[in-house]
Design a protein around this motif. Structure first.
Motif, mmCIF file in Angstrom:
data_model
loop_
_atom_site.group_PDB
_atom_site.id
_atom_site.type_symbol
_atom_site.label_atom_id
_atom_site.label_comp_id
_atom_site.label_asym_id
_atom_site.label_seq_id
_atom_site.Cartn_x
_atom_site.Cartn_y
_atom_site.Cartn_z
ATOM 1 N N LYS A 73 0.823 -1.219 0.000
ATOM 2 C CA LYS A 73 0.000 0.000 0.000
ATOM 3 C C LYS A 73 0.852 1.261 0.000
ATOM 4 C CE LYS A 73 -3.658 -2.598 0.386
ATOM 5 N NZ LYS A 73 -4.502 -2.851 -0.799
ATOM 6 N N ARG A 74 1.830 1.292 -0.909
ATOM 7 C CA ARG A 74 2.664 2.489 -0.974
ATOM 8 C C ARG A 74 3.017 2.825 -2.419
ATOM 9 N NH1 ARG A 74 8.563 1.949 -0.966
ATOM 10 N NH2 ARG A 74 9.149 -0.215 -1.429
ATOM 11 N N VAL A 75 3.218 4.118 -2.656
ATOM 12 C CA VAL A 75 3.638 4.607 -3.969
ATOM 13 C C VAL A 75 5.161 4.490 -4.073
ATOM 14 C CG1 VAL A 75 3.794 6.618 -5.478
ATOM 15 C CG2 VAL A 75 1.687 6.172 -4.210
ATOM 16 N N ILE A 76 5.616 3.847 -5.142
ATOM 17 C CA ILE A 76 7.059 3.705 -5.359
ATOM 18 C C ILE A 76 7.643 4.964 -5.988
ATOM 19 C CG2 ILE A 76 8.878 2.365 -6.503
ATOM 20 C CD1 ILE A 76 7.416 0.861 -4.294
ATOM 21 N N ASP A 77 6.954 5.487 -7.014
ATOM 22 C CA ASP A 77 7.460 6.685 -7.706
ATOM 23 C C ASP A 77 6.362 7.257 -8.585
ATOM 24 O OD1 ASP A 77 9.224 8.643 -8.513
ATOM 25 O OD2 ASP A 77 10.193 7.420 -10.046
ATOM 26 N N GLN A 78 6.452 8.548 -8.833
ATOM 27 C CA GLN A 78 5.605 9.184 -9.855
ATOM 28 C C GLN A 78 6.328 9.063 -11.186
ATOM 29 O OE1 GLN A 78 4.983 13.590 -10.024
ATOM 30 N NE2 GLN A 78 2.814 13.052 -9.728
ATOM 31 N N VAL A 79 5.641 8.570 -12.195
ATOM 32 C CA VAL A 79 6.304 8.189 -13.441
ATOM 33 C C VAL A 79 5.521 8.670 -14.652
ATOM 34 C CG1 VAL A 79 7.196 6.093 -12.328
ATOM 35 C CG2 VAL A 79 5.086 5.969 -13.683
ATOM 36 N N LEU A 80 6.162 8.558 -15.800
ATOM 37 C CA LEU A 80 5.485 8.624 -17.091
ATOM 38 C C LEU A 80 5.523 7.220 -17.682
ATOM 39 C CD1 LEU A 80 6.993 11.905 -18.607
ATOM 40 C CD2 LEU A 80 4.618 11.555 -17.892
ATOM 41 N N MET A 81 4.368 6.758 -18.182
ATOM 42 C CA MET A 81 4.327 5.411 -18.749
ATOM 43 C C MET A 81 3.731 5.458 -20.154
ATOM 44 S SD MET A 81 2.472 1.940 -17.368
ATOM 45 C CE MET A 81 0.899 2.333 -18.156
ATOM 46 N N VAL A 82 4.286 4.643 -21.038
ATOM 47 C CA VAL A 82 3.780 4.552 -22.403
ATOM 48 C C VAL A 82 3.606 3.080 -22.762
ATOM 49 C CG1 VAL A 82 6.124 4.655 -23.376
ATOM 50 C CG2 VAL A 82 4.171 5.189 -24.828
ATOM 51 N N ILE A 83 2.466 2.789 -23.408
ATOM 52 C CA ILE A 83 2.211 1.447 -23.930
ATOM 53 C C ILE A 83 2.330 1.502 -25.448
ATOM 54 C CG2 ILE A 83 0.489 -0.380 -24.230
ATOM 55 C CD1 ILE A 83 -0.687 0.391 -21.551
ATOM 56 N N MET A 84 3.022 0.525 -26.033
ATOM 57 C CA MET A 84 3.117 0.412 -27.494
ATOM 58 C C MET A 84 2.584 -0.960 -27.892
ATOM 59 S SD MET A 84 6.870 2.193 -27.791
ATOM 60 C CE MET A 84 7.254 1.906 -26.067
ATOM 61 N N TYR A 85 1.378 -0.943 -28.456
ATOM 62 C CA TYR A 85 0.737 -2.209 -28.781
ATOM 63 C C TYR A 85 1.366 -2.837 -30.019
ATOM 64 C CZ TYR A 85 -2.914 -0.958 -25.426
ATOM 65 O OH TYR A 85 -3.588 -0.622 -24.279
ATOM 66 N N ALA A 86 1.438 -4.183 -30.006
ATOM 67 C CA ALA A 86 1.951 -4.925 -31.161
ATOM 68 C C ALA A 86 1.043 -4.678 -32.381
ATOM 69 C CB ALA A 86 1.978 -6.422 -30.837
ATOM 70 N N PRO A 87 1.613 -4.619 -33.590
ATOM 71 C CA PRO A 87 3.028 -4.844 -33.908
ATOM 72 C C PRO A 87 3.839 -3.549 -33.984
ATOM 73 C CG PRO A 87 1.781 -4.817 -35.935
ATOM 74 C CD PRO A 87 0.791 -4.565 -34.828
ATOM 75 N N ASN A 88 3.246 -2.431 -33.523
ATOM 76 C CA ASN A 88 3.900 -1.133 -33.682
ATOM 77 C C ASN A 88 4.805 -0.804 -32.495
ATOM 78 O OD1 ASN A 88 2.506 -0.606 -36.163
ATOM 79 N ND2 ASN A 88 0.673 -0.145 -34.942
ATOM 80 N N SER A 89 5.779 -1.687 -32.282
ATOM 81 C CA SER A 89 6.723 -1.497 -31.191
ATOM 82 C C SER A 89 8.082 -1.996 -31.622
ATOM 83 C CB SER A 89 6.257 -2.261 -29.942
ATOM 84 O OG SER A 89 6.407 -3.660 -30.145
ATOM 85 N N TYR A 90 9.072 -1.794 -30.775
ATOM 86 C CA TYR A 90 10.446 -2.202 -31.115
ATOM 87 C C TYR A 90 10.542 -3.705 -31.342
ATOM 88 C CZ TYR A 90 15.526 -2.698 -30.761
ATOM 89 O OH TYR A 90 16.840 -3.005 -31.023
ATOM 90 N N THR A 91 9.867 -4.483 -30.495
ATOM 91 C CA THR A 91 9.942 -5.939 -30.603
ATOM 92 C C THR A 91 8.815 -6.539 -31.430
ATOM 93 O OG1 THR A 91 8.642 -6.231 -28.593
ATOM 94 C CG2 THR A 91 11.040 -6.115 -28.325
ATOM 95 N N ARG A 92 7.856 -5.717 -31.839
ATOM 96 C CA ARG A 92 6.619 -6.164 -32.487
ATOM 97 C C ARG A 92 5.739 -6.971 -31.531
ATOM 98 N NH1 ARG A 92 6.959 -7.565 -38.971
ATOM 99 N NH2 ARG A 92 7.178 -5.402 -39.638
ATOM 100 N N GLU A 93 6.020 -6.865 -30.253
ATOM 101 C CA GLU A 93 5.155 -7.395 -29.209
ATOM 102 C C GLU A 93 4.558 -6.208 -28.457
ATOM 103 O OE1 GLU A 93 7.885 -11.291 -28.104
ATOM 104 O OE2 GLU A 93 8.076 -9.464 -26.919
ATOM 105 N N ASN A 94 3.634 -6.457 -27.537
ATOM 106 C CA ASN A 94 3.203 -5.398 -26.638
ATOM 107 C C ASN A 94 4.387 -4.967 -25.780
ATOM 108 O OD1 ASN A 94 0.564 -5.434 -27.539
ATOM 109 N ND2 ASN A 94 -0.151 -6.816 -25.909
ATOM 110 N N VAL A 95 4.656 -3.688 -25.785
ATOM 111 C CA VAL A 95 5.795 -3.147 -25.028
ATOM 112 C C VAL A 95 5.294 -2.040 -24.110
ATOM 113 C CG1 VAL A 95 7.948 -1.826 -25.182
ATOM 114 C CG2 VAL A 95 7.547 -3.725 -26.751
ATOM 115 N N VAL A 96 5.790 -2.054 -22.879
ATOM 116 C CA VAL A 96 5.502 -0.993 -21.917
ATOM 117 C C VAL A 96 6.825 -0.413 -21.448
ATOM 118 C CG1 VAL A 96 4.564 -0.439 -19.641
ATOM 119 C CG2 VAL A 96 3.345 -2.032 -21.143
ATOM 120 N N GLU A 97 6.901 0.916 -21.411
ATOM 121 C CA GLU A 97 8.073 1.585 -20.842
ATOM 122 C C GLU A 97 7.636 2.461 -19.686
ATOM 123 O OE1 GLU A 97 10.387 3.652 -23.701
ATOM 124 O OE2 GLU A 97 11.203 1.825 -24.610
ATOM 125 N N ILE A 98 8.279 2.282 -18.555
ATOM 126 C CA ILE A 98 8.022 3.090 -17.360
ATOM 127 C C ILE A 98 9.200 4.031 -17.187
ATOM 128 C CG2 ILE A 98 7.649 3.047 -14.876
ATOM 129 C CD1 ILE A 98 6.595 0.132 -15.275
#
Length: 471
Positions: A73-98
């Protein structure tokens, strides 16, 4: 081909240590589900309410929010997150960057949460390996990623970028297509011999093989030496007798006071190294102990190290003193570097009106001689230019051309060239054309290995294990 059945992998994609931003990268079938478990968007009331249904986040959009450890029950960090759905990503898989704050404790905490949610630690180069397996890039482009990361100069980066955007791929594919067309023409001649003048056809095919295939392959293979120097750098050993000004010249060449300089002979007893770029070429300048006869045990260790450096040097800068005549020790030094590329700097030229060394002597016919003064800076820029020119004397070398810097590519290109030559010999000798077709198909297979179309799994493991984790 998508690898949705593979494990979901995760790793820190930024360098270790503290920084403004750190990135945790996740790729695979569970990537989006993991992000939903950990991320709470800050700008929508529905996301702040744990009872409200969470709406799907859009692809390739940065969202501000918190990474939350629900168990504690705690916040680790305030972040920016982006989801890149397949196939439009670096790996052509679903990719998430935090994108979090770049502290190692924060990154480690977020990564551990990602692992708890079902991801595993990525192997070195596994993200790029998946990009290759899923057909987003070919193997030559995957290898270019590593070259870009490790590039030491802008020029090395330019050549790696050319390979990443398909420079080598396009050349290899063009030659492959030429070979396929020639094979088709030869097969037509075998199947319909009455419609073709065999002598005329064979002459044209041999000429076409040389002009469209063999010449290009030879040129690419020859570029390897230049490519290696651009990628890995040039080891340049500065050698000479004691007290001729080697260390002073070393400092001038690297624009820094790194080597200790005194008026006493034998000051430098160990090698001193520095990386410095000249015209986009990375040089590893190595200042060495003076070569001379001595019984001093410490000096002898330094001299042995100098000889070891000489054996590994791509280029040697021999330093002589303008105030001293050419000596037996200088002759002995020259005998050790006779098979090396060499430039001679006549140092301390500010102390004399005329130097002793005469470049018209037969001994110096293939060695560039530059008058220098480490004290005044005279001749230093001319010396730098000569050093760069000595490494790249190839008239075919151009900074806008595709250059091969990978030994795997070189071997494959040379194999393809040998097979084309074999086919040309068969055709010129009016032998069995089917043998020539076999040779040309073997040339195609060799080139396809560069692109990763015919490659062993063990070879792939060796290639990608050289990458950093997170790429």
């Amino acid at each position: 081909m998508f690898t949705s059945d593979l494990d979901t992998i995760a790793a820190v994609a930024t360098p270790m240590g503290s920084g403004g931003i750190g990135i945790v990268r996740i790729s695979g079938p569970k990537a989006v589900d993991i992000s939903k478990q950990l991320f709470q968007a800050a700008h929508r009331k529905s996301d702040r309410d744990p009872k409200a249904p969470k709406r799907a986040l859009k692809s390739h959009v940065m969202y501000l929010g918190n990474i939350v450890d629900e168990e504690q029950k705690r916040v680790i960090d305030q972040v920016l997150m982006v989801i890149m759905y397949a196939p439009n990503s670096y790996t052509r898989e679903n990719v998430v960057e935090i994108h979090c704050h770049g502290g190692p404790v924060i990154l480690r905490a977020i990564l551990q949460l990602v692992f708890k949610c079902g991801a595993r630690s990525a192997a070195p180069g596994e993200f790029t390996k998946r990009a290759y397996i899923n057909g987003r890039i070919d193997l030559s482009q995957a290898e270019a990623v590593a070259d870009m990361i490790n590039a030491k100069t802008d020029l090395a980066l330019n050549f790696a970028t050319d390979q990443l955007i398909g420079g080598l791929q396009k050349k290899a594919n063009r030659i492959i297509e030429e070979l396929k067309q020639i094979i088709a023409c030869m097969e037509a001649g075998i199947n319909f011999p009455e419609d073709i003048d065999e002598n005329e056809c064979n002459g044209k095919i041999a000429e076409q093989l040389k002009s469209t295939c063999l010449d290009s392959l030879v040129s690419l293979a020859k570029s390897y030496d230049s490519g290696c120097l651009l990628r890995d750098g040039v080891n340049l050993a500065i050698v000479g007798r004691p007290n001729v000004g080697k260390s002073s010249l070393f400092n001038k060449l690297i624009d820094a006071e790194k080597a200790i300089v005194t008026p006493y002979p034998g000051t430098t007893r160990d090698t001193v190294e520095a990386v410095y770029s000249i015209n986009g070429i990375p040089f590893q300048f190595i200042d060495t102990a003076g070569l001379h006869d001595t019984n001093h045990p410490i000096e002898r260790i330094g001299i042995n190290r100098t000889r070891d450096v000489l054996s590994k040097a791509h280029l040697v800068l021999l330093v002589l003193e303008a105030t001293q005549p050419f000596s037996a020790e200088d002759t002995e030094i020259l005998s050790r570097i006779e098979n090396k590329k060499c430039i001679c700097a006549i140092n301390k030229i500010d102390l004399v009106k005329e130097r002793y060394v005469n470049e018209r002597n037969e001994f110096w016919k293939d060695i560039t001689i530059i008058d220098t003064s480490a004290k005044t800076g005279y001749g230093i820029e001319k010396l730098k230019k000569s050093i760069a020119d000595e490494c790249f004397r190839d008239p075919n070398y151009r900074t806008d051309s595709t250059i091969v810097s990978n030994i795997r590519h070189k071997f494959a290109i040379e194999e393809a060239a040998d097979k084309v030559r074999d086919a040309m010999d068969v055709i010129s000798g009016y032998s069995n054309e089917e043998l020539a077709i076999i040779d040309l198909n073997d040339a195609i297979k060799a080139l396809e290995r560069i692109l990763g179309k015919r490659i062993d799994t063990d070879v792939l493991d060796v290639i990608f294990n050289k990458f950093c984790i997170g790429k």
